[in-house]
Motif scaffolding. Structure first.
Motif, mmCIF file in Angstrom:
data_model
loop_
_atom_site.group_PDB
_atom_site.id
_atom_site.type_symbol
_atom_site.label_atom_id
_atom_site.label_comp_id
_atom_site.label_asym_id
_atom_site.label_seq_id
_atom_site.Cartn_x
_atom_site.Cartn_y
_atom_site.Cartn_z
ATOM 1 N N TYR A 29 -12.109 2.153 -8.240
ATOM 2 C CA TYR A 29 -11.519 1.530 -7.045
ATOM 3 C C TYR A 29 -10.830 0.225 -7.424
ATOM 4 N N ASP A 30 -11.554 -0.594 -8.193
ATOM 5 C CA ASP A 30 -11.007 -1.888 -8.592
ATOM 6 C C ASP A 30 -9.672 -1.713 -9.295
ATOM 7 N N VAL A 87 -7.012 -0.707 -6.862
ATOM 8 C CA VAL A 87 -6.591 -1.864 -6.060
ATOM 9 C C VAL A 87 -5.651 -2.748 -6.866
ATOM 10 N N MET A 88 -5.997 -2.951 -8.138
ATOM 11 C CA MET A 88 -5.125 -3.774 -8.990
ATOM 12 C C MET A 88 -3.729 -3.176 -9.052
ATOM 13 N N ARG A 89 -3.675 -1.841 -9.184
ATOM 14 C CA ARG A 89 -2.355 -1.200 -9.208
ATOM 15 C C ARG A 89 -1.647 -1.439 -7.882
ATOM 16 N N ALA A 90 -2.384 -1.332 -6.760
ATOM 17 C CA ALA A 90 -1.769 -1.471 -5.440
ATOM 18 C C ALA A 90 -1.209 -2.879 -5.235
ATOM 19 N N LEU A 111 -7.852 5.595 -3.847
ATOM 20 C CA LEU A 111 -8.016 4.693 -2.715
ATOM 21 C C LEU A 111 -8.391 5.423 -1.434
ATOM 22 N N LEU A 169 2.717 4.278 -3.482
ATOM 23 C CA LEU A 169 1.576 4.736 -4.267
ATOM 24 C C LEU A 169 1.649 6.230 -4.558
ATOM 25 N N ARG A 190 6.169 -3.359 -5.587
ATOM 26 C CA ARG A 190 5.082 -3.165 -4.628
ATOM 27 C C ARG A 190 4.274 -4.447 -4.478
ATOM 28 N N PHE A 245 -6.647 -1.889 3.081
ATOM 29 C CA PHE A 245 -7.298 -0.583 3.045
ATOM 30 C C PHE A 245 -8.392 -0.493 4.088
ATOM 31 N N HIS A 284 -12.386 -3.219 -0.495
ATOM 32 C CA HIS A 284 -12.106 -3.081 -1.929
ATOM 33 C C HIS A 284 -11.805 -4.407 -2.584
ATOM 34 N N LEU A 297 -12.611 -7.178 -5.492
ATOM 35 C CA LEU A 297 -13.123 -7.071 -6.858
ATOM 36 C C LEU A 297 -14.373 -7.940 -7.023
ATOM 37 N N PHE A 330 -0.481 -10.542 -10.916
ATOM 38 C CA PHE A 330 0.003 -9.216 -11.322
ATOM 39 C C PHE A 330 1.493 -9.037 -11.067
#
Lengths: 408, 212
Positions: free
Chosen positions: A309-310, A313-316, A406, B50, B77, B85, B89, B91, B106
């Motif tokens: 999940y983490d 989320v980082m990708r998102a 996700l 996504l 993005r 979400f 979520h 971290l 990022f």
């Protein structure tokens, strides 16, 4: 925030797991470090101590023991040899020079070596204070002996019989310190040097004070009266030419009471014997490192399952696949880098403890505060293990299916 | 601000979703309704870059989203789309402030340090350095909203943001999304089947699957 910091945060999130992996790796690498340090310095030291000594002649027994006792001063001597025979053999045309040694006494574990001034020249010593001995019972201290005992020029002490500490004391014959040597980083540092006459007179039942005041031999053999039956422990021999290496040992060994042993040959034999043990320990260390690598792999692989999940989320929020790959690889590298640092540290510390607990043994004079080039290889090797162990988990992170993950 | 053109998407072995074309202007909000399995979340994933659609195009500020590939899509993005979400979520190894600052890192966004600003806007400034596992459900969801807002995106997407919240928190979350989207002049898309939200937003579409 940086990738390194992010990796570090994830490692800190599982402190016990991280610590265990680092410790396991450090254990394996510290063993390798100690082996490398000892092997390098031990061989160097052994070669340094035996430099200039081509052959040792002594009483019959184990040739290795003869070399260890008279060149390295670690084992017990094989026995004594008659002075006459030693003199006779030293006149051989194959021999350039001989240095007689009379062993058998110690002061608090430091060996008292009766010899002549040639021995000082052999190791090229320099004096930090005082000068060489000129009469019986004058002694010169090696730098470490002086440091440990606290003796200075002019001090007197009583030696004890035998080569180990706490034996019977020769209380009637105190030795007088006339010189202290500068550190030379070889065996002389740990010896108490004196004339052969001193060793003889210390063991005589009757005390002939006239004899004691007579001069001592600074080179060659001491003078004796016709009826005196004196003994030496060993002769250190320098060859006149290469043919001597072939002929002399055979010649000496064929004589009934004497034995010749070559330091270089005996030491390479010793290393051969030790080599089996060293390889075994090395193999064990390698296996520990491999297990540590496997441990890191499993830890990363498992933590990845919880972190899907983490990662998604980082990708998102803008991380690229490559960044996730680097994130996991960095975790592997961080773990192994810390493991390697800890391993090197523990290795050096362990050697330091080993040497301080073994001041008069075979390991004395080894240094824990040197850094060898091979230790960079340990670091490189550890990092390679880290990258290898994190490659598959990193690849899994790279392939994370964000949308799928996700919405689970 | 965001417009879709004849998007088609189907999972293997399941009839395709019927996805109407939409267009949302800056500062407007749209509610996406539909039964479960009607493709609401899939639609949101497609809008968020996504999940690539089978056919069709998504235009964000005139840029065709899926013409961007790899890193470019990820960075686009990160900069332009904020996603909230269903579950927060957040971290776990990072603090609240670090979580919210992460999109800056990022997407290599050069925005000023506005973490504190959004912490204050969402009423969680006192939780700035709190550990994640000490947050309540409502606080956690607010942290995830702050994270979606911090890059000041043009589009804000929210997937069932109130599903696991009580009435009070649900109202707070929806109000926050509406007011913040209005402040940023961002287009807001909320996917939900939550009856409590329906009255809060005027525009809505309903998704269907061909066999449902």
């Amino acid at each position: 925030m940086s990738m390194l910091k992010l990796s570090w945060k994830y490692l800190l999130a599982k402190p016990w797991n991280t610590a265990l992996n680092i410790l396991l790796l450090a254990l394996g690498l510290s063993i390798i470090t100690v082996l490398i340090l000892i092997q390098d310095q031990f061989e160097n030291k052994m070669n340094r101590d035996a430099a200039g000594i081509d052959l040792v002649i002594g009483a019959k027994g184990s040739p290795l023991q003869l070399v260890l006792s008279s060149v390295y001063h670690i084992d017990f001597p094989t026995g004594n040899i008659p002075l006459d025979e030693a003199k006779a053999i030293s006149r051989n045309r194959l021999i350039k020079n001989t240095i007689p040694l009379g062993l058998g006494d110690n002061y608090q574990g430091f060996r008292i070596v009766g010899t002549n001034h040639d021995y000082l020249d052999l190791y090229g010593v320099t004096f930090s204070d005082g000068e060489a001995w000129n009469t019986a019972f004058d002694v010169v201290l090696g730098s470490e002996v002086a440091e440990k005992s606290g003796f200075e020029v002019g001090d007197v002490f009583v030696g004890s019989h035998g080569i180990e500490a706490a034996s019977h004391e020769h209380d009637e014959h105190p030795y007088k310190v006339v010189g202290v040597l500068a550190p030379s980083d070889n065996i002389v540092d740990q010896l108490i040097l004196t004339s052969i006459e001193s060793v003889w007179y210390a063991h005589d039942e009757e005390h002939d004070h006239d004899k004691m005041e007579k001069g001592i031999a600074k080179s060659g053999f001491p003078e004796t009266e016709a009826d005196e039956e004196r003994e030496l422990t060993t002769l250190l021999v320098q060859y006149r030419n290469p043919i001597a290496a072939v002929q002399l040992p055979r010649l000496v060994n064929s004589r009934s009471s004497l034995q010749a042993a070559s330091p270089s040959f005996e030491i390479s034999r010793l290393f051969e014997l030790l080599g089996v043990g060293i390889s075994l320990v090395q193999g064990l260390a390698l296996i520990i490192v491999l297990i540590a690598g496997l441990g890191i792999f499993i830890a990363l692989y498992n933590s990845l399952k919880e972190r899907k999940y983490d990662l998604a989320v980082m990708r998102a929020i803008g991380a690229s696949k490559e960044q996730l790959f680097i994130l996991i690889i960095l975790e592997g590298i961080l773990l192994t880098f810390l493991g390697a640092l800890a391993g090197l540290l523990i290795g050096h510390l362990f050697l330091y403890i080993l040497v301080t607990m073994n001041e008069q043994g075979a390991l004395s004079g080894l240094r824990a505060d040197v850094f060898l080039n091979q230790e960079w290889w340990i670091l490189a090797y550890a990092l390679a293990v880290g990258i290898l162990a994190s490659l598959i988990p990193a690849w899994n992170a790279y392939r994370t299916d964000i949308a799928n993950q996700l919405t689970k | 601000m965001i417009a879709t053109k004849s998007i088609q998407f189907a999972y293997e072995g399941v009839p395709a979703f019927e996805i109407p074309d939409i267009e949302i202007k800056a500062g407007e909000a749209l509610l996406v309704l539909g039964k479960s399995g009607s493709g609401k979340t899939t639609f949101l994933n497609i809008l968020g870059g996504l999940l690539a659609p089978g056919k069709g195009e998504i235009l964000i500020d005139g840029i065709s989203l899926y013409s961007l590939k790899g890193q470019n899509l990820d960075k686009f993005r990160g900069k332009n789309i904020g996603i909230v979400f269903q579950k927060p979520h957040i971290l776990g190894p990072l603090s609240v402030a670090e979580n919210i600052a992460l999109p800056h890192f990022f997407s290599k966004s050069s925005q000023a340090d506005n973490v504190d600003h959004y912490l204050k806007e969402l009423g969680i400034l006192d939780k700035k350095n709190a550990r994640i596992n000490t947050l309540s459900e409502g606080e956690a969801q607010r942290v995830s909203i702050a994270r979606a807002l911090v890059n000041e995106p043009k589009i804000i997407l929210a997937d069932e943001p109130t599903a696991s919240l009580d009435d009070e928190n649900a109202k707070i979350v929806v109000d926050l999304l509406k007011t913040q989207a209005a402040k940023l002049k961002a287009a807001l898309v909320i996917v939900t089947h939550d009856q409590r939200i329906k009255n809060e937003i005027n525009q809505s579409i309903t998704l269907k699957r061909k066999d449902l």
